[in-house]
Design a protein around this motif. Structure first.
Motif, PDB file in Angstrom:
ATOM      1  N   ASP A  52       0.792  -1.215  -0.072  1.00 15.47           N
ATOM      2  CA  ASP A  52      -0.169   0.103  -0.059  1.00 15.47           C
ATOM      3  C   ASP A  52       0.800   1.340   0.103  1.00 15.47           C
ATOM      4  OD1 ASP A  52      -1.512   2.192   1.469  1.00 15.47           O
ATOM      5  OD2 ASP A  52      -3.094   0.890   0.958  1.00 15.47           O
ATOM      6  N   THR A  53       0.606   2.043  -0.835  1.00 18.50           N
ATOM      7  CA  THR A  53       1.535   3.326  -0.997  1.00 18.50           C
ATOM      8  C   THR A  53       1.513   4.059  -0.028  1.00 18.50           C
ATOM      9  OG1 THR A  53       1.050   3.366  -3.667  1.00 18.50           O
ATOM     10  CG2 THR A  53       2.121   5.103  -2.574  1.00 18.50           C
ATOM     11  N   PRO A  93       3.624   2.355 -10.579  1.00 20.69           N
ATOM     12  CA  PRO A  93       2.926   3.555 -10.035  1.00 20.69           C
ATOM     13  C   PRO A  93       3.399   3.674  -8.523  1.00 20.69           C
ATOM     14  CG  PRO A  93       1.461   2.445 -11.405  1.00 20.69           C
ATOM     15  CD  PRO A  93       2.809   1.631 -11.172  1.00 20.69           C
ATOM     16  N   PHE A  94       3.573   2.775  -7.826  1.00 18.82           N
ATOM     17  CA  PHE A  94       4.094   3.013  -6.346  1.00 18.82           C
ATOM     18  C   PHE A  94       5.141   3.516  -6.365  1.00 18.82           C
ATOM     19  CE2 PHE A  94       6.705   1.954  -2.769  1.00 18.82           C
ATOM     20  CZ  PHE A  94       5.950   1.678  -1.641  1.00 18.82           C
ATOM     21  N   THR A 302       7.780  -5.193   4.301  1.00 16.19           N
ATOM     22  CA  THR A 302       7.447  -6.241   3.533  1.00 16.19           C
ATOM     23  C   THR A 302       6.050  -5.838   3.034  1.00 16.19           C
ATOM     24  OG1 THR A 302       5.854  -7.330   4.934  1.00 16.19           O
ATOM     25  CG2 THR A 302       8.115  -8.039   5.195  1.00 16.19           C
ATOM     26  N   VAL A 303       5.524  -6.388   1.995  1.00 12.59           N
ATOM     27  CA  VAL A 303       4.264  -6.097   1.153  1.00 12.59           C
ATOM     28  C   VAL A 303       3.188  -6.195   2.051  1.00 12.59           C
ATOM     29  CG1 VAL A 303       3.617  -8.281   0.510  1.00 12.59           C
ATOM     30  CG2 VAL A 303       3.236  -6.427  -1.060  1.00 12.59           C
ATOM     31  N   GLY A 325      -1.811   2.977   7.739  1.00 14.91           N
ATOM     32  CA  GLY A 325      -1.097   4.196   7.959  1.00 14.91           C
ATOM     33  C   GLY A 325      -0.429   4.519   9.427  1.00 14.91           C
ATOM     34  N   GLN A 326      -0.746   3.444  10.233  1.00 12.81           N
ATOM     35  CA  GLN A 326      -0.110   3.644  11.515  1.00 12.81           C
ATOM     36  C   GLN A 326       1.098   2.884  11.755  1.00 12.81           C
ATOM     37  OE1 GLN A 326      -1.535   5.521  14.136  1.00 12.81           O
ATOM     38  NE2 GLN A 326      -2.725   6.194  12.288  1.00 12.81           N
ATOM     39  N   ILE A 327       2.096   3.450  12.244  1.00 17.88           N
ATOM     40  CA  ILE A 327       3.377   2.667  12.596  1.00 17.88           C
ATOM     41  C   ILE A 327       3.362   2.126  13.999  1.00 17.88           C
ATOM     42  CG2 ILE A 327       5.947   2.948  12.591  1.00 17.88           C
ATOM     43  CD1 ILE A 327       4.316   3.806   9.927  1.00 17.88           C
ATOM     44  N   LEU A 328       3.354   0.807  14.146  1.00 16.20           N
ATOM     45  CA  LEU A 328       3.359   0.133  15.373  1.00 16.20           C
ATOM     46  C   LEU A 328       4.645  -0.530  15.578  1.00 16.20           C
ATOM     47  CD1 LEU A 328      -0.078  -1.598  14.547  1.00 16.20           C
ATOM     48  CD2 LEU A 328       0.172   0.579  15.791  1.00 16.20           C
ATOM     49  N   LEU A 329       5.395   0.217  16.406  1.00 14.65           N
ATOM     50  CA  LEU A 329       6.687  -0.126  16.922  1.00 14.65           C
ATOM     51  C   LEU A 329       6.758   0.138  18.352  1.00 14.65           C
ATOM     52  CD1 LEU A 329       9.018   1.334  14.230  1.00 14.65           C
ATOM     53  CD2 LEU A 329       8.955  -0.813  14.842  1.00 14.65           C
ATOM     54  N   ASP A 330       7.123  -0.826  19.131  1.00 12.46           N
ATOM     55  CA  ASP A 330       7.643  -0.620  20.432  1.00 12.46           C
ATOM     56  C   ASP A 330       9.024  -0.817  20.819  1.00 12.46           C
ATOM     57  OD1 ASP A 330       7.826  -1.169  23.261  1.00 12.46           O
ATOM     58  OD2 ASP A 330       5.767  -1.915  23.540  1.00 12.46           O
ATOM     59  N   PHE A 331       9.851   0.325  20.848  1.00  9.80           N
ATOM     60  CA  PHE A 331      11.072   0.261  20.881  1.00  9.80           C
ATOM     61  C   PHE A 331      11.816  -0.357  22.227  1.00  9.80           C
ATOM     62  CE2 PHE A 331      10.312   4.165  18.436  1.00  9.80           C
ATOM     63  CZ  PHE A 331      10.895   3.860  17.354  1.00  9.80           C
TER      64      PHE A 331
END
Length: 412
Positions: A52-53, A93-94, A302-303, A325-331
């Motif tokens: 997803d772009t 297009p991407f 990844t795709v 569209g949400q970045i889910l990272l737990d450092f």
């Protein structure tokens, strides 16, 4: 042993030198040894999806927010944005939308270099755009026609002639771009060799390719017999190439690369980081194994939106994900996870006689899969002595090699 903390992970991510997007699972080839093919069980199933772009742009916005928060290091002034597949040219297009966003929003922060790995089949119809954006293009080709036995279309027909036709088009249409921006990667297999690959590319294109082995991690048991048939050791093939050539200098010696690796990794005048330079090797509390610190060298998306430190490791080791569209990272979770990984492998590593010079990635040595697994890179005292004597013997024979290995050759 050094312990990672959440701030370390955040800094590594903000200053990563490369972000690679797996932009499509689709491919117009069906290579026998494909890392997502029938040999392997450690990658997610393929469904011809496209990344997803907006998720990709959301991730770039997240990186930008880290820079705006002061996490951008002064030395990290170049960022490589890479497009990966599948075959990335099947999702132009991407590429165009992401490049447009980057040119508008990120160029004020640092220099951006665009690159991709491609089989070149769709290169002619997209070359004008790629040239206009200064792309660096890595073309996958395994040498001559015989060497490319396993690079085939989905119907099993060989792709060699079609790939070479596209390459020749690029060389004839944009000769300067071909010289400066196009390089090659070859997969070593039982139908080629290091020597045949190098000879082909030098004679055909005047270039020296990178050469890689077929990935040995995550092999399916029901495919192991075919894998063993197709796989070839790069070290063994390098030594065969050296033996076939009449030695005219130290670089032609069959012991050259093995000795060079030993000399660089064991020399007291090489350092893994500034801590080793300031404190001395063995006192800098470095991590066990040669595993890259998370995101310190690369981020791979990844795709499906999984966030990994590398495209080569199993997808089950994902460190986060992108959803709507949400970045889910737990450092903290990432730091704790790596600390646990390091603690597990360190039980074996601290007994290894190559501990301070290990280049092995812990995701490949089997110990994360099974605590009782024996690391295939483990070096006992006897093996260490043999390696040392071999390197010293090489230097006695070619004393002029030392300066070149220490000052010009890049291995570590």
């Amino acid at each position: 042993m050094k312990q990672l903390i959440p701030e370390n992970i955040k800094e590594y991510l903000a200053n990563t030198p490369q972000i690679t997007f797996e932009i499509t699972e689709r491919c117009n080839l069906s290579c026998v040894y494909c890392g997502y093919g029938k040999f392997y069980s450690d990658k997610d199933a393929r469904y011809d999806r496209m990344l997803d772009t907006q998720n990709a742009i959301a991730f770039l916005k997240y990186i930008k927010s880290l820079w705006d928060s002061g996490y951008q290091g002064a030395e990290a002034n170049i960022l490589h944005i890479s497009f990966y597949g599948g075959e990335p040219l099947m999702n132009m297009p991407f590429i165009k939308e992401v490049v447009a966003y980057i040119e508008k929003e990120l160029l004020a922060y640092k220099k951006i270099v665009f690159s991709m790995t491609t089989n070149a089949l769709l290169l002619p119809q997209n070359l004008d755009y790629l040239v206009s954006k200064g792309f660096r293009i890595l073309i996958s080709l395994d040498g001559d026609r015989i060497g490319n036995t396993y690079r085939v279309f989905p119907n099993g027909q060989p792709a060699y002639d079609y790939i070479v036709k596209s390459i020749d088009y690029a060389r004839n249409t944009y000769p300067d771009f071909f010289r400066d921006n196009i390089s090659f990667n070859a997969v070593l297999n039982n139908c080629n060799s290091v020597k045949s690959i190098r000879d082909f590319f030098m004679e055909s294109y005047g270039k020296t390719p990178s050469i890689g082995e077929i990935n040995t991690s995550g092999i399916r048991e029901d495919a192991r017999e075919l894998f063993e048939k197709v796989h070839k050791s790069k070290v063994d093939s390098e030594e065969e190439a050296a033996l076939e050539s009449k030695p005219t200098c130290f670089q032609d010696s069959p012991e050259y690369m093995r000795s060079a690796r030993y000399i660089q990794t064991h020399s007291p005048y090489t350092y893994h980081d500034y801590n080793e330079l300031l404190l001395g090797r063995g006192k800098s509390n470095r991590m066990p194994t040669g595993t890259c610190l998370p995101f310190a060298k690369k981020v791979f998306i990844t795709v499906s939106g999984k966030i990994l430190p590398c495209e080569r490791i199993s997808h089950k080791y994902a460190l986060g994900r992108i959803e709507d569209g949400q970045i889910l990272l737990d450092f903290k979770e990432i730091a704790d996870k790596y600390n646990a990984y390091y603690e597990r492998v360190n039980r074996v590593c601290q007994k290894c006689h190559d501990y301070l010079s290990c280049l092995c990635c812990m995701f490949y040595n089997g110990q994360l899969e099974n605590e009782k697994s024996v690391c295939s890179f483990f070096v006992n005292k006897q093996m260490a002595r043999v390696n040392q004597n071999s390197a010293y013997s090489f230097l006695r024979k070619y004393p002029e090699a030392y300066s070149y290995i220490m000052n010009k050759l890049k291995i570590v």
